[in-house]
Design an enzyme around this catalytic site. Structure first.
Site, PDB file in Angstrom:
ATOM      1  N   ASP A  72       0.785  -1.215   0.000  1.00 34.31           N
ATOM      2  CA  ASP A  72       0.000   0.000   0.000  1.00 34.31           C
ATOM      3  C   ASP A  72       0.832   1.286   0.000  1.00 34.31           C
ATOM      4  O   ASP A  72       0.313   2.355   0.289  1.00 34.31           O
ATOM      5  CB  ASP A  72      -0.901  -0.055   1.268  1.00 34.31           C
ATOM      6  CG  ASP A  72      -1.850   1.119   1.381  1.00 34.31           C
ATOM      7  OD1 ASP A  72      -2.288   1.591   0.340  1.00 34.31           O
ATOM      8  OD2 ASP A  72      -2.143   1.557   2.505  1.00 34.31           O
TER       9      ASP A  72
ATOM     10  N   CYS B   2     -22.208  -9.211  -5.352  1.00 39.20           N
ATOM     11  CA  CYS B   2     -22.920  -8.074  -4.745  1.00 39.20           C
ATOM     12  C   CYS B   2     -24.408  -8.144  -5.075  1.00 39.20           C
ATOM     13  O   CYS B   2     -25.251  -7.658  -4.309  1.00 39.20           O
ATOM     14  CB  CYS B   2     -22.355  -6.750  -5.252  1.00 39.20           C
ATOM     15  SG  CYS B   2     -20.787  -6.303  -4.476  1.00 39.20           S
TER      16      CYS B   2
ATOM     17  N   CYS C 100     -27.784  -5.795  -4.050  1.00 38.01           N
ATOM     18  CA  CYS C 100     -27.563  -5.094  -2.773  1.00 38.01           C
ATOM     19  C   CYS C 100     -26.967  -3.703  -3.008  1.00 38.01           C
ATOM     20  O   CYS C 100     -26.038  -3.539  -3.796  1.00 38.01           O
ATOM     21  CB  CYS C 100     -26.624  -5.914  -1.892  1.00 38.01           C
ATOM     22  SG  CYS C 100     -26.236  -5.123  -0.317  1.00 38.01           S
TER      23      CYS C 100
ATOM     24  N   CYS D  49     -24.098  -0.432   0.898  1.00 38.56           N
ATOM     25  CA  CYS D  49     -22.968   0.492   1.041  1.00 38.56           C
ATOM     26  C   CYS D  49     -23.294   1.859   0.431  1.00 38.56           C
ATOM     27  O   CYS D  49     -22.994   2.904   1.021  1.00 38.56           O
ATOM     28  CB  CYS D  49     -21.701  -0.099   0.411  1.00 38.56           C
ATOM     29  SG  CYS D  49     -21.834  -0.513  -1.337  1.00 38.56           S
TER      30      CYS D  49
ATOM     31  N   CYS E 208     -23.556   5.397   2.893  1.00 41.27           N
ATOM     32  CA  CYS E 208     -22.392   6.293   2.920  1.00 41.27           C
ATOM     33  C   CYS E 208     -22.814   7.690   3.385  1.00 41.27           C
ATOM     34  O   CYS E 208     -23.631   8.340   2.725  1.00 41.27           O
ATOM     35  CB  CYS E 208     -21.738   6.375   1.542  1.00 41.27           C
ATOM     36  SG  CYS E 208     -20.316   7.501   1.524  1.00 41.27           S
TER      37      CYS E 208
ATOM     38  N   CYS F 234     -14.932  11.102   0.430  1.00 43.32           N
ATOM     39  CA  CYS F 234     -14.909  10.048   1.441  1.00 43.32           C
ATOM     40  C   CYS F 234     -14.445  10.602   2.799  1.00 43.32           C
ATOM     41  O   CYS F 234     -13.548  11.439   2.856  1.00 43.32           O
ATOM     42  CB  CYS F 234     -13.958   8.949   0.960  1.00 43.32           C
ATOM     43  SG  CYS F 234     -13.817   7.556   2.065  1.00 43.32           S
TER      44      CYS F 234
ATOM     45  N   CYS G 172     -13.022   5.726   8.083  1.00 44.78           N
ATOM     46  CA  CYS G 172     -14.452   5.416   8.172  1.00 44.78           C
ATOM     47  C   CYS G 172     -14.665   3.970   7.729  1.00 44.78           C
ATOM     48  O   CYS G 172     -14.067   3.519   6.762  1.00 44.78           O
ATOM     49  CB  CYS G 172     -15.246   6.357   7.265  1.00 44.78           C
ATOM     50  SG  CYS G 172     -17.025   6.018   7.229  1.00 44.78           S
TER      51      CYS G 172
ATOM     52  N   CYS H 191     -19.138   1.744   4.998  1.00 43.46           N
ATOM     53  CA  CYS H 191     -19.486   0.917   3.834  1.00 43.46           C
ATOM     54  C   CYS H 191     -19.082  -0.543   4.031  1.00 43.46           C
ATOM     55  O   CYS H 191     -19.606  -1.437   3.359  1.00 43.46           O
ATOM     56  CB  CYS H 191     -18.901   1.481   2.546  1.00 43.46           C
ATOM     57  SG  CYS H 191     -17.110   1.402   2.438  1.00 43.46           S
TER      58      CYS H 191
ATOM     59  N   CYS I  43     -21.968  -3.972   4.954  1.00 43.90           N
ATOM     60  CA  CYS I  43     -21.898  -5.001   3.899  1.00 43.90           C
ATOM     61  C   CYS I  43     -22.306  -6.365   4.454  1.00 43.90           C
ATOM     62  O   CYS I  43     -21.707  -6.845   5.430  1.00 43.90           O
ATOM     63  CB  CYS I  43     -20.483  -5.075   3.335  1.00 43.90           C
ATOM     64  SG  CYS I  43     -20.279  -6.381   2.102  1.00 43.90           S
TER      65      CYS I  43
END
Length: 307
Positions: free
Chosen positions: A131, A185, A188, A191, A195, A211, A238, A241, A245
């Site tokens: 990352d 998904c 659905c 999320c 948000c 975000c 945060c 989302c 799920c």
């Protein structure tokens, strides 16, 4: 061919031994589909002030430009879902930041994995990525069959949801390659509907500049006043989302002691957060990703919640 299968099996068993949740492998090369998506996202300026997302565009899409002779991308998941949560009456920080900085924890594991590969297989050159370099982690993990990219743009799995870190080892070794899984998904929209800042602008597209994680970590100046009352007490990152799920019903607590939160962090009240001194902040978060935020920035985030 026998060696290729044997090497692949060895790498996956070593990844398991080191505590990784799962390991998938893809052939290193150019991510053509993702190139179009990334270009569109950048053109729409959804990266906000995250200018680093514009840098190294070609390298971000092609790991063979990062590692000479790269043949395989080994993608790994490491669980960070905590067994104990923060005091519900407190200001909130993302679960990934409860413990020690994941960059260092995972880098050590990746170094050990590469060392094991070199010791058992021979001369293998590679680089570890956590990352912090231009690598599309989620795209490679999805290509390697570790999950699918959901409507909230996170990597999702049916077995354990999405509370895990993604890392890679790019190596110059031919291996057996995994295939991508399917999207689960369905219809659905939990999320998208949940948000707080409407950052998920359409299924599978997150406007990073809207975000809460961006506002509380990446933004260099003060949080805009129009965001007042929308953060639901999130002061660092945060998880909304992910929390909503349905696949995260299957999240299981991690078994990495370095990711455990201190009892002090879990029990802190809003009053204690408001009154936190720089000395306590530096002591509490000395090995945490939260130290990126710096004391004054963190205090400003808390003050914004109380406006």
């Amino acid at each position: 061919m026998l060696n290729k299968s044997k090497y692949t099996e060895f790498i996956k068993s070593e990844a398991k031994r080191l505590g990784f949740l799962s390991c998938g492998i893809s052939k290193a090369g150019f991510l053509e589909e993702d190139a179009h998506r990334l270009e569109h996202w950048l053109n729409k300026q959804m990266n906000g002030q995250m200018s680093y997302m514009e840098n190294n565009f070609d390298k971000r899409l092609n790991p063979t430009l990062l590692v000479d002779g790269a043949k395989s991308v080994v993608s790994l998941l490491l669980n960070y879902f905590p067994s104990e949560m923060q005091n519900t009456e407190s200001y909130k920080i993302s679960k990934y930041a409860y413990g020690q900085d994941y960059h260092f924890v995972i880098k050590e594991k990746l170094k050990e994995l590469l060392f094991s590969i070199q010791e058992s297989i021979g001369e293998v050159t590679g680089r570890a990525f956590v990352d912090s370099a231009p690598v599309l982690d989620k795209a490679w993990a999805a290509k390697s069959g570790l999950g699918w990219i959901g409507k909230n743009s996170n990597l999702l799995t049916q077995k354990v949801g999405s509370f895990y870190f993604i890392a890679e080892l790019v190596i110059d070794l031919d291996l057996d390659y995994d295939t991508a899984t399917t999207d689960h998904c369905g219809s659905c929209t939990a999320c998208i509907d949940s948000c707080p800042t409407e950052a998920i602008v359409s299924p599978y597209v997150v406007d990073g500049s809207k975000c809460i994680s961006y506002f509380t970590i990446e933004l260099k100046e003060n949080i805009p006043d129009e965001m007042k009352g929308k953060f639901n007490d999130w002061v660092f990152g945060c998880d909304v989302c992910q929390d909503v799920c349905p696949w995260n019903r299957f999240s299981k607590p991690h078994n990495e002691p370095l990711f455990n939160a201190t009892p002090e962090l879990l029990s802190m009240s809003k009053k204690e957060w408001r009154e936190i001194t720089e000395e306590v902040f530096n002591s509490l978060f000395k090995s945490s990703p939260i130290k990126r935020s710096k004391y004054q920035r963190f205090k400003n985030n808390i003050s914004f919640m109380d406006k």
